[in-house]
Design a protein around this motif. Structure first.
Motif, PDB file in Angstrom:
ATOM      1  N   VAL A  49       0.872  -1.178   0.000  1.00 27.83           N
ATOM      2  CA  VAL A  49       0.000   0.000   0.000  1.00 27.83           C
ATOM      3  C   VAL A  49       0.908   1.227   0.000  1.00 27.83           C
ATOM      4  O   VAL A  49       1.739   1.393   0.877  1.00 27.83           O
ATOM      5  N   GLU A  50       0.748   2.085  -1.004  1.00 29.54           N
ATOM      6  CA  GLU A  50       1.643   3.241  -1.116  1.00 29.54           C
ATOM      7  C   GLU A  50       0.846   4.525  -1.345  1.00 29.54           C
ATOM      8  O   GLU A  50      -0.374   4.497  -1.547  1.00 29.54           O
ATOM      9  N   GLY A  51       1.566   5.653  -1.314  1.00 28.96           N
ATOM     10  CA  GLY A  51       0.911   6.953  -1.524  1.00 28.96           C
ATOM     11  C   GLY A  51      -0.139   7.246  -0.473  1.00 28.96           C
ATOM     12  O   GLY A  51      -1.154   7.883  -0.773  1.00 28.96           O
ATOM     13  N   VAL A  52       0.089   6.784   0.768  1.00 30.93           N
ATOM     14  CA  VAL A  52      -0.927   6.938   1.818  1.00 30.93           C
ATOM     15  C   VAL A  52      -0.877   8.348   2.405  1.00 30.93           C
ATOM     16  O   VAL A  52       0.188   8.826   2.810  1.00 30.93           O
ATOM     17  N   THR A  53      -2.024   9.009   2.429  1.00 23.35           N
ATOM     18  CA  THR A  53      -2.151  10.290   3.133  1.00 23.35           C
ATOM     19  C   THR A  53      -3.399  10.252   3.999  1.00 23.35           C
ATOM     20  O   THR A  53      -4.409   9.650   3.616  1.00 23.35           O
ATOM     21  N   VAL A  54      -3.314  10.856   5.158  1.00 24.62           N
ATOM     22  CA  VAL A  54      -4.427  10.901   6.111  1.00 24.62           C
ATOM     23  C   VAL A  54      -4.781  12.364   6.349  1.00 24.62           C
ATOM     24  O   VAL A  54      -3.887  13.176   6.638  1.00 24.62           O
ATOM     25  N   THR A  55      -6.058  12.714   6.217  1.00 23.11           N
ATOM     26  CA  THR A  55      -6.501  14.085   6.512  1.00 23.11           C
ATOM     27  C   THR A  55      -7.692  14.026   7.450  1.00 23.11           C
ATOM     28  O   THR A  55      -8.477  13.073   7.404  1.00 23.11           O
ATOM     29  N   SER A  56      -7.809  15.043   8.289  1.00 19.18           N
ATOM     30  CA  SER A  56      -8.935  15.095   9.224  1.00 19.18           C
ATOM     31  C   SER A  56      -9.244  16.542   9.593  1.00 19.18           C
ATOM     32  O   SER A  56      -8.339  17.329   9.859  1.00 19.18           O
ATOM     33  N   GLN A  57     -10.525  16.870   9.563  1.00 15.92           N
ATOM     34  CA  GLN A  57     -10.987  18.192   9.982  1.00 15.92           C
ATOM     35  C   GLN A  57     -11.241  18.141  11.487  1.00 15.92           C
ATOM     36  O   GLN A  57     -12.188  17.521  11.944  1.00 15.92           O
ATOM     37  N   MET A  58     -10.383  18.791  12.273  1.00 16.32           N
ATOM     38  CA  MET A  58     -10.499  18.737  13.725  1.00 16.32           C
ATOM     39  C   MET A  58     -11.589  19.705  14.219  1.00 16.32           C
ATOM     40  O   MET A  58     -11.928  20.671  13.534  1.00 16.32           O
ATOM     41  N   PRO A  59     -12.141  19.457  15.429  1.00 12.92           N
ATOM     42  CA  PRO A  59     -13.166  20.355  15.980  1.00 12.92           C
ATOM     43  C   PRO A  59     -12.630  21.771  16.192  1.00 12.92           C
ATOM     44  O   PRO A  59     -11.426  21.984  16.334  1.00 12.92           O
ATOM     45  N   LYS A  60     -13.528  22.761  16.230  1.00 15.26           N
ATOM     46  CA  LYS A  60     -13.136  24.169  16.360  1.00 15.26           C
ATOM     47  C   LYS A  60     -12.424  24.459  17.672  1.00 15.26           C
ATOM     48  O   LYS A  60     -11.634  25.387  17.779  1.00 15.26           O
ATOM     49  N   GLY A  61     -12.703  23.656  18.705  1.00 13.71           N
ATOM     50  CA  GLY A  61     -12.100  23.879  20.021  1.00 13.71           C
ATOM     51  C   GLY A  61     -10.631  23.514  20.111  1.00 13.71           C
ATOM     52  O   GLY A  61      -9.953  23.844  21.093  1.00 13.71           O
ATOM     53  N   VAL A  62     -10.092  22.844  19.081  1.00 17.72           N
ATOM     54  CA  VAL A  62      -8.677  22.441  19.090  1.00 17.72           C
ATOM     55  C   VAL A  62      -7.818  23.629  18.654  1.00 17.72           C
ATOM     56  O   VAL A  62      -7.938  24.123  17.535  1.00 17.72           O
TER      57      VAL A  62
END
Length: 418
Positions: A305-318
């Motif tokens: 498994v290659e080219g792995v990217t992880v994205t996440s929209q964190m809560p406003k309080g962070v």
């Protein structure tokens, strides 16, 4: 049918417009801009937007919205398919389809659009025919046209347009005869907190690059054709033979084309190739939160498994995140609250992980829900549905062509809920 076409960039500027019947005012796009504002992402803009006097149908590709304006009710998929064909044609002509390239080749773009639609109805949409009508731009041709004042329009009618095989021009000759097929599958999935699959489906395509002399007749057979039940073919495929024998029989267009696209939605047929362990916790009284994620391969038939990217929209309080990745690089934007982790390749012996703490707003209440994590990846030489090409045969010509098949699986909208 189609009255006008507007090309809109990601900033909301109309940088090109083409009208086939009467001129439609740019103000009609205000309805589109309103829908764009309401959508959280560009991909979520509704493909069909009704207005008092028109319908707006759009596709979003290469960070450009292609918006068609119609006045009478027509099958929407007919218009959407045409818009996709326009994008594919631009890509075939210019190598890439971007705002800069379209602006640089604006004369050719208008000439091509004029040939693709006649009085608002699709006329010539096959790349081979279009390239005989309108020559693709080259540096030499551009210089000659500038000096002589000539255009890229061909001097004679394409031979293919008059034949029973309009997608293939006559008299094709190559020194190297080759046929390559790419089986590309995109997996869309939603995984819940416990790791169970909520929904999973596969969108697959078979793209071909065929450079063969003469008028070859090809047959392509599969090991397990029963997987393909929801299929869309290129016009060159003989549908009767597919229905009776489950074999693809066709006279191919010259060059690059999409032979077929298919959809697999049966849950038991969709294998999930990656898994994610996560521990994301917020405490009521504390201004710190815990963040841990680990990514690993699953059901990949031993492929990497290659080219792995992880994205996440964190809560406003962070407010901020202090994280340590075991591999790759990560960024956190405190303004947009977007976390991005570029993992790269997954080594099954040493799984990549991202661990650390989150700084939360003092006195703010605990977020209502944990963030959703989006995964992007690709796996070479694997079709996750299990589709396999059995053999490719050629009839009608005496030479032996070079044949190649390549498989690839990649993530579409792949979400993990925490």
């Amino acid at each position: 049918m189609i009255h006008s076409l507007f090309l809109i960039n990601s900033s909301g500027d109309i940088f090109l417009e083409k009208h086939w019947k009467s001129v439609v005012s740019r103000s009609v796009c205000d309805y589109f801009f309103e829908a764009q504002e309401r959508a959280s992402e560009a991909e979520n803009v509704p493909p069909v937007i009704p207005t008092p006097h028109h319908y707006l149908l759009s596709v979003y590709r290469h960070k450009i919205f292609f918006v068609a304006v119609i006045q009478t009710e027509v099958p929407p998929l007919f218009v959407i398919e045409f818009l996709h064909r326009v994008v594919d044609t631009f890509q075939d002509y210019f190598g890439v389809c971007s705002e800069v390239v379209i602006k640089d080749n604006v004369v050719v773009v208008y000439e091509v659009l004029e040939e693709m639609l006649d009085n608002g109805f699709p006329l010539a949409t096959e790349s081979n025919i279009l390239k005989e009508l309108i020559k693709p731009p080259t540096i030499l041709r551009t210089v000659v046209n500038t000096i002589t004042g000539s255009t890229n329009v061909g001097e004679q009618l394409p031979t293919g347009q008059l034949s029973v095989v309009p997608w293939r021009r006559t008299g094709v000759k190559y020194t190297n005869n080759e046929a390559y097929f790419d089986v590309i599958e995109e997996i869309d999935a939603i995984i819940d907190k416990s790791g169970s699959t909520i929904t999973a489906e596969i969108q697959g395509v078979i793209d071909a690059c065929v450079k063969l002399t003469g008028m070859p007749d090809l047959t392509l057979s599969f090991m397990n054709p029963r997987l393909l039940d929801d299929v869309s073919f290129h016009p060159c495929v003989r549908f009767k033979r597919w229905e009776s024998e489950r074999i693809l029989s066709f006279i191919p267009p010259d060059g690059n084309f999409r032979l077929l696209s298919y959809h697999v939605s049966a849950q038991n047929l969709v294998a999930i190739p990656v898994y994610m362990k996560h521990n994301i916790s917020f405490r009521d009284s504390s201004s710190l939160g815990r963040f841990e994620i680990t990514v690993g391969p699953k059901q990949t038939m031993g492929k990497t498994v290659e080219g792995v990217t992880v994205t996440s929209q964190m809560p406003k309080g962070v407010l901020n995140m202090t994280l340590t990745p075991s591999q790759g690089t990560h960024t956190f934007d405190p303004v947009t609250k977007m976390l991005s982790w570029d993992v790269g390749k997954i080594n099954p012996q040493k799984l990549p992980s991202l661990k650390g703490t989150m700084s939360l707003q003092a006195g703010a209440s605990k977020p209502d829900e944990n963030p959703t994590i989006n995964l992007h990846f690709k796996i070479q030489q694997l079709a996750i549905s299990g589709l396999k090409v059995n053999r490719l045969d050629m009839y009608g010509e005496k030479y032996k062509p070079f044949k190649g098949i390549k498989y690839m699986t990649k993530a579409g909208k792949f979400q993990v809920r925490t």
